[in-house]
Motif scaffolding. Structure first.
Motif, mmCIF file in Angstrom:
data_model
loop_
_atom_site.group_PDB
_atom_site.id
_atom_site.type_symbol
_atom_site.label_atom_id
_atom_site.label_comp_id
_atom_site.label_asym_id
_atom_site.label_seq_id
_atom_site.Cartn_x
_atom_site.Cartn_y
_atom_site.Cartn_z
ATOM 1 N N ASN A 1 -33.956 -58.525 -46.834
ATOM 2 C CA ASN A 1 -35.233 -57.841 -46.709
ATOM 3 C C ASN A 1 -35.481 -56.903 -47.897
ATOM 4 O OD1 ASN A 1 -37.592 -57.497 -44.928
ATOM 5 N ND2 ASN A 1 -36.897 -55.369 -44.859
ATOM 6 N N ARG A 2 -34.440 -56.181 -48.307
ATOM 7 C CA ARG A 2 -34.564 -55.310 -49.484
ATOM 8 C C ARG A 2 -34.827 -56.139 -50.743
ATOM 9 N NH1 ARG A 2 -30.580 -52.473 -46.814
ATOM 10 N NH2 ARG A 2 -28.910 -53.484 -47.964
ATOM 11 N N LYS A 3 -34.099 -57.246 -50.867
ATOM 12 C CA LYS A 3 -34.202 -58.093 -52.064
ATOM 13 C C LYS A 3 -35.618 -58.649 -52.246
ATOM 14 C CE LYS A 3 -31.795 -60.745 -55.143
ATOM 15 N NZ LYS A 3 -30.761 -60.339 -56.054
ATOM 16 N N TYR B 1 -35.968 -64.904 -40.048
ATOM 17 C CA TYR B 1 -35.015 -63.794 -39.977
ATOM 18 C C TYR B 1 -34.622 -63.352 -41.383
ATOM 19 C CZ TYR B 1 -30.691 -61.254 -39.657
ATOM 20 O OH TYR B 1 -29.738 -60.288 -39.822
ATOM 21 N N ARG B 2 -34.522 -62.033 -41.566
ATOM 22 C CA ARG B 2 -34.011 -61.477 -42.826
ATOM 23 C C ARG B 2 -32.962 -60.416 -42.522
ATOM 24 N NH1 ARG B 2 -39.691 -59.721 -45.184
ATOM 25 N NH2 ARG B 2 -40.685 -61.754 -45.388
ATOM 26 N N ASN C 1 -27.242 -63.938 -44.901
ATOM 27 C CA ASN C 1 -28.427 -63.926 -44.034
ATOM 28 C C ASN C 1 -28.157 -64.661 -42.733
ATOM 29 O OD1 ASN C 1 -31.146 -63.086 -43.662
ATOM 30 N ND2 ASN C 1 -31.792 -65.203 -43.933
ATOM 31 N N VAL C 2 -27.166 -64.212 -41.987
ATOM 32 C CA VAL C 2 -26.803 -64.826 -40.708
ATOM 33 C C VAL C 2 -27.205 -63.873 -39.586
ATOM 34 C CG1 VAL C 2 -24.928 -65.726 -39.306
ATOM 35 C CG2 VAL C 2 -24.947 -66.138 -41.763
ATOM 36 N N LEU D 1 -36.420 -58.347 -39.569
ATOM 37 C CA LEU D 1 -35.043 -57.837 -39.451
ATOM 38 C C LEU D 1 -34.426 -58.111 -38.089
ATOM 39 C CD1 LEU D 1 -35.666 -54.455 -41.252
ATOM 40 C CD2 LEU D 1 -34.125 -56.259 -42.065
ATOM 41 N N THR D 2 -35.258 -58.255 -37.078
ATOM 42 C CA THR D 2 -34.761 -58.477 -35.716
ATOM 43 C C THR D 2 -34.987 -59.907 -35.237
ATOM 44 O OG1 THR D 2 -36.867 -57.679 -34.834
ATOM 45 C CG2 THR D 2 -35.069 -56.056 -35.038
#
Length: 150
Positions: free
Chosen positions: A72-74, A66-67, A32-33, A84-85
């Motif tokens: 995000n799916r998890k 942030y994901r 998650n970077v 996501l952005t």
């Protein structure tokens, strides 16, 4: 499994917010970077959060920022999520009243500063936890305000 190290988690995005607050998750096995663009978006978001912090008179705690697509799916996030952005944050509240106060502060700031935001959503899960989802995009902001039960 060892947790994945978050790069530059102590980097300041603003006076009171650090990158690690926006990248931490309950799934340390998931990468998650954020990209440089996502970090720029988080920095823009923090300008609003600094105003919220000052006007609310208390620290602002980030539940989710942030994901990565994998994270995000998890967590079951929307495929088009602003997370996501790096344009969104879920802000912890002590219930509906505090979420409404936070929302009012951010809407007032938008009007005063003539700036646009994308989403201001007061959300509640099936267990009764309430939080404020707030998003600011670099452009094409929709000024969406809503109360949601998830």
């Amino acid at each position: 499994m060892e947790p994945i190290v978050q790069l530059n988690s102590n980097a300041n995005l603003s006076e009171h917010f650090q990158l690690g607050e926006f990248t931490e998750s309950k799934h340390p096995e998931v990468y998650n970077v954020p990209s440089h663009t996502a970090i720029a978006n988080l920095t823009r978001l923090c300008e609003w959060l600094e105003v919220l912090r000052e006007r609310a008179g208390c620290p602002i705690i980030i539940n989710s920022g942030y994901r990565s697509p994998q994270l995000n799916r998890k967590v079951g996030g929307e495929p088009t999520s602003n997370h996501l952005t790096g344009c969104a944050a879920d802000i912890r509240t002590n219930g509906m009243e505090q979420a409404i106060v936070y929302g009012a502060i951010l809407i007032t700031y938008a009007k005063e500063s003539l700036q646009e935001f994308d989403e201001l959503l007061i959300e509640r899960n099936r267990y009764g936890a309430v939080w404020l989802h707030f998003a600011v995009r670099p452009k094409d902001n929709r000024h969406k305000v809503n109360f949601l039960n998830t």
